[in-house]
Enzyme design. Sequence first.
Site, PDB file in Angstrom:
ATOM      1  N   UNK A  96       0.854  -1.189   0.000  1.00 16.03           N
ATOM      2  CA  UNK A  96       0.000   0.000   0.000  1.00 16.03           C
ATOM      3  C   UNK A  96       0.895   1.247   0.000  1.00 16.03           C
ATOM      4  O   UNK A  96       2.014   1.213   0.524  1.00 16.03           O
ATOM      5  CB  UNK A  96      -0.880  -0.028   1.252  1.00 16.03           C
ATOM      6  N   GLY A  97       0.403   2.326  -0.549  1.00 16.03           N
ATOM      7  CA  GLY A  97       1.154   3.574  -0.516  1.00 16.03           C
ATOM      8  C   GLY A  97       1.422   4.062   0.896  1.00 16.03           C
ATOM      9  O   GLY A  97       2.368   4.811   1.139  1.00 16.03           O
TER      10      GLY A  97
END
Length: 169
Positions: free
Chosen positions: A43-44
Amino acid sequence: MSSSHKSWNSIYEFTVKDINGVDVSLEKYRGHVCLIVNVACKUGATDKNYRQLQEMHTRLVGKGLRILAFPCNQFGGQEPWAEAEIKKFVTEKYGVQFDMFSKIKVNGSDADDLYKFLKSRQHGTLTNNIKWNFSKFLVDRQGQPVKRYSPTTAPYDIEGDIMELLEKK
Protein backbone atom coordinates in the site's frame (compact mmCIF):
# COMPACT_ATOMS: atom_id res chain seq x y z
CA MET A 1 -17.73 -18.39 20.53
CA SER A 2 -21.22 -17.00 20.19
CA SER A 3 -22.43 -16.09 16.74
CA SER A 4 -24.07 -12.87 17.95
CA HIS A 5 -21.77 -9.88 18.34
CA LYS A 6 -24.18 -8.47 20.92
CA SER A 7 -22.90 -11.06 23.39
CA TRP A 8 -19.25 -10.04 23.08
CA ASN A 9 -18.05 -7.85 25.93
CA SER A 10 -14.35 -7.28 25.25
CA ILE A 11 -11.51 -8.23 22.94
CA TYR A 12 -10.41 -10.77 25.55
CA GLU A 13 -13.12 -13.17 24.37
CA PHE A 14 -11.44 -13.72 21.01
CA THR A 15 -8.82 -16.19 19.85
CA VAL A 16 -6.96 -15.37 16.65
CA LYS A 17 -4.08 -16.96 14.75
CA ASP A 18 -0.69 -15.30 14.86
CA ILE A 19 1.49 -14.86 11.77
CA ASN A 20 2.83 -18.40 12.32
CA GLY A 21 -0.67 -19.93 12.46
CA VAL A 22 -0.66 -20.46 16.24
CA ASP A 23 -3.86 -19.74 18.19
CA VAL A 24 -3.52 -16.72 20.48
CA SER A 25 -6.13 -15.79 23.08
CA LEU A 26 -6.44 -12.03 23.26
CA GLU A 27 -6.78 -12.55 27.01
CA LYS A 28 -2.97 -12.23 27.01
CA TYR A 29 -3.44 -8.49 26.39
CA ARG A 30 -5.54 -7.93 29.52
CA GLY A 31 -4.31 -4.84 31.35
CA HIS A 32 -2.60 -3.39 28.27
CA VAL A 33 -3.61 -0.61 25.90
CA CYS A 34 -3.93 -2.09 22.41
CA LEU A 35 -3.78 -0.52 18.98
CA ILE A 36 -5.36 -2.89 16.45
CA VAL A 37 -4.52 -2.19 12.81
CA ASN A 38 -5.35 -3.87 9.49
CA VAL A 39 -2.15 -3.79 7.46
CA ALA A 40 -0.86 -4.41 3.93
CA CYS A 41 2.66 -4.63 2.51
CA LYS A 42 2.00 -3.10 -0.92
CA UNK A 43 0.00 0.00 0.00
CA GLY A 44 1.15 3.57 -0.52
CA ALA A 45 0.76 4.04 3.25
CA THR A 46 2.81 0.95 4.18
CA ASP A 47 6.16 2.64 4.76
CA LYS A 48 4.94 5.50 6.96
CA ASN A 49 2.64 3.30 9.03
CA TYR A 50 5.05 0.42 9.64
CA ARG A 51 7.91 2.80 10.53
CA GLN A 52 5.77 4.81 12.96
CA LEU A 53 4.11 1.74 14.47
CA GLN A 54 7.49 0.08 15.11
CA GLU A 55 8.98 3.25 16.59
CA MET A 56 5.95 3.65 18.89
CA HIS A 57 6.21 -0.01 19.88
CA THR A 58 9.87 0.43 20.81
CA ARG A 59 9.14 3.53 22.91
CA LEU A 60 5.86 2.51 24.53
CA VAL A 61 5.85 -1.27 24.95
CA GLY A 62 7.40 -0.83 28.40
CA LYS A 63 4.54 1.49 29.38
CA GLY A 64 1.90 -1.04 28.38
CA LEU A 65 1.16 -0.46 24.68
CA ARG A 66 0.60 -3.50 22.50
CA ILE A 67 0.23 -3.21 18.73
CA LEU A 68 -1.73 -5.96 16.99
CA ALA A 69 -1.40 -6.00 13.19
CA PHE A 70 -3.75 -8.00 10.99
CA PRO A 71 -2.80 -8.36 7.32
CA CYS A 72 -5.78 -7.99 4.98
CA ASN A 73 -6.03 -8.31 1.20
CA GLN A 74 -9.49 -6.74 0.78
CA PHE A 75 -8.27 -3.33 -0.38
CA GLY A 76 -6.82 -3.24 -3.87
CA GLY A 77 -5.18 -6.65 -3.45
CA GLN A 78 -2.34 -4.93 -1.58
CA GLU A 79 -1.58 -7.87 0.75
CA PRO A 80 -1.22 -10.73 -1.76
CA TRP A 81 1.54 -12.62 0.02
CA ALA A 82 1.30 -15.61 2.32
CA GLU A 83 2.05 -15.13 6.01
CA ALA A 84 5.67 -16.32 5.76
CA GLU A 85 6.40 -13.71 3.07
CA ILE A 86 4.62 -10.98 5.03
CA LYS A 87 6.63 -11.82 8.15
CA LYS A 88 9.92 -11.81 6.22
CA PHE A 89 9.12 -8.47 4.54
CA VAL A 90 8.09 -6.57 7.69
CA THR A 91 10.93 -8.03 9.75
CA GLU A 92 13.65 -7.31 7.20
CA LYS A 93 12.40 -3.93 5.97
CA TYR A 94 10.99 -2.43 9.18
CA GLY A 95 12.39 -4.55 12.01
CA VAL A 96 8.85 -5.22 13.21
CA GLN A 97 8.72 -6.52 16.77
CA PHE A 98 5.03 -5.90 17.52
CA ASP A 99 2.54 -8.73 17.19
CA MET A 100 1.60 -9.80 13.68
CA PHE A 101 -1.34 -12.08 12.99
CA SER A 102 -2.57 -14.25 10.14
CA LYS A 103 -4.33 -12.67 7.18
CA ILE A 104 -8.03 -11.99 7.79
CA LYS A 105 -11.03 -10.29 6.23
CA VAL A 106 -12.26 -7.16 7.98
CA ASN A 107 -15.43 -6.53 5.93
CA GLY A 108 -18.30 -8.65 4.66
CA SER A 109 -20.19 -11.60 6.06
CA ASP A 110 -16.96 -13.60 6.41
CA ALA A 111 -15.13 -10.82 8.27
CA ASP A 112 -13.21 -12.00 11.32
CA ASP A 113 -15.35 -11.92 14.47
CA LEU A 114 -12.86 -9.61 16.20
CA TYR A 115 -13.43 -7.00 13.49
CA LYS A 116 -17.20 -7.48 13.66
CA PHE A 117 -16.92 -6.68 17.37
CA LEU A 118 -14.61 -3.68 16.88
CA LYS A 119 -16.89 -2.18 14.22
CA SER A 120 -19.98 -2.76 16.39
CA ARG A 121 -18.38 -0.77 19.23
CA GLN A 122 -16.74 2.03 17.23
CA HIS A 123 -18.75 3.01 14.19
CA GLY A 124 -17.24 4.50 11.06
CA THR A 125 -18.18 7.63 9.16
CA LEU A 126 -21.03 7.05 6.68
CA THR A 127 -20.54 3.28 6.81
CA ASN A 128 -19.32 0.84 9.43
CA ASN A 129 -17.06 -0.91 6.96
CA ILE A 130 -13.32 -0.58 7.24
CA LYS A 131 -12.46 1.81 4.42
CA TRP A 132 -8.85 0.89 3.59
CA ASN A 133 -5.55 -0.48 4.89
CA PHE A 134 -4.25 0.93 8.18
CA SER A 135 -7.58 1.69 9.85
CA LYS A 136 -6.90 1.72 13.58
CA PHE A 137 -8.82 0.85 16.75
CA LEU A 138 -7.60 1.97 20.17
CA VAL A 139 -8.55 -0.42 22.97
CA ASP A 140 -8.31 0.42 26.67
CA ARG A 141 -6.86 -1.70 29.49
CA GLN A 142 -10.29 -3.30 30.03
CA GLY A 143 -10.45 -4.60 26.45
CA GLN A 144 -12.95 -1.97 25.28
CA PRO A 145 -12.58 -0.28 21.88
CA VAL A 146 -12.61 3.44 22.73
CA LYS A 147 -11.63 5.13 19.45
CA ARG A 148 -11.50 4.40 15.75
CA TYR A 149 -9.18 6.17 13.33
CA SER A 150 -9.30 6.46 9.57
CA PRO A 151 -6.62 4.94 7.33
CA THR A 152 -5.20 8.42 6.69
CA THR A 153 -4.58 9.06 10.40
CA ALA A 154 -0.88 8.41 11.03
CA PRO A 155 0.13 6.48 14.15
CA TYR A 156 1.99 9.52 15.52
CA ASP A 157 -1.23 11.55 15.25
CA ILE A 158 -2.97 9.35 17.82
CA GLU A 159 -0.12 9.21 20.29
CA GLY A 160 -1.85 11.71 22.59
CA ASP A 161 -4.87 9.41 22.89
CA ILE A 162 -2.59 6.43 23.48
CA MET A 163 -0.66 8.26 26.21
CA GLU A 164 -3.90 9.28 27.91
CA LEU A 165 -4.94 5.62 28.17
CA LEU A 166 -1.46 4.48 29.21
CA GLU A 167 -1.48 6.95 32.09
CA LYS A 168 -4.71 5.43 33.43
CA LYS A 169 -3.82 2.41 35.49
